[in-house]
Design a protein around this motif. Structure first.
Motif, short mmCIF file in Angstrom:
data_model
loop_
_atom_site.label_atom_id
_atom_site.label_comp_id
_atom_site.label_asym_id
_atom_site.label_seq_id
_atom_site.Cartn_x
_atom_site.Cartn_y
_atom_site.Cartn_z
N ARG A 36 0.70 -1.29 -0.11
CA ARG A 36 0.03 -0.11 0.03
C ARG A 36 0.79 1.37 0.28
N LYS A 37 1.89 1.27 0.65
CA LYS A 37 2.82 2.50 0.74
C LYS A 37 3.46 2.63 -0.64
N THR A 80 2.33 1.81 -3.34
CA THR A 80 1.41 2.13 -4.32
C THR A 80 1.04 3.87 -4.03
N TRP A 81 0.99 4.23 -2.85
CA TRP A 81 0.74 5.57 -2.68
C TRP A 81 1.82 6.65 -2.96
N SER A 132 1.72 6.84 -6.89
CA SER A 132 0.71 7.78 -7.09
C SER A 132 1.01 9.01 -7.05
N VAL A 133 1.65 9.46 -5.88
CA VAL A 133 1.97 10.85 -5.78
C VAL A 133 3.02 11.38 -6.80
#
Length: 96
Positions: A56-57, A59-60, A63-64
């Protein structure tokens, strides 16, 4: 272990046909064996288990980073477009 090189240090050249344009006969390929549906599904599941999904980290963060690059590209193209519009208006105003 390293491979031994030829004395000249070059790769051996492939043998070319004696007649230019001569067709090289290819051996007929054996027909592929068909895979049954249960075998195919099993292979798909096995390949699916090999996938390494991002956390999840990750992916975040990705995305940023994409969002920031989109903003930078948008600002760049806005500045270029505004500059070209100003330049074209200036050049066209000279002729009047």
């Amino acid at each position: 272990m390293a491979k031994a090189k030829n004395p000249s240090g070059r790769r051996p050249q492939t043998v070319q046909p004696a007649i230019a344009g001569a067709a090289v006969a290819a051996e007929p390929a054996a027909p592929k064996k068909r895979t049954s549906i249960p075998q195919f599904a099993s292979q798909v599941r096995a390949e699916g288990r090999k996938i390494v999904w991002p956390s999840r980290k990750e992916t975040w963060i990705t995305s940023v980073m994409v969002f920031i690059m989109v903003l930078i590209a948008a600002v760049f193209f806005f500045v270029v477009d505004t500059g070209l519009a100003f330049l074209s208006r200036f050049i066209l105003a000279i002729g009047q």
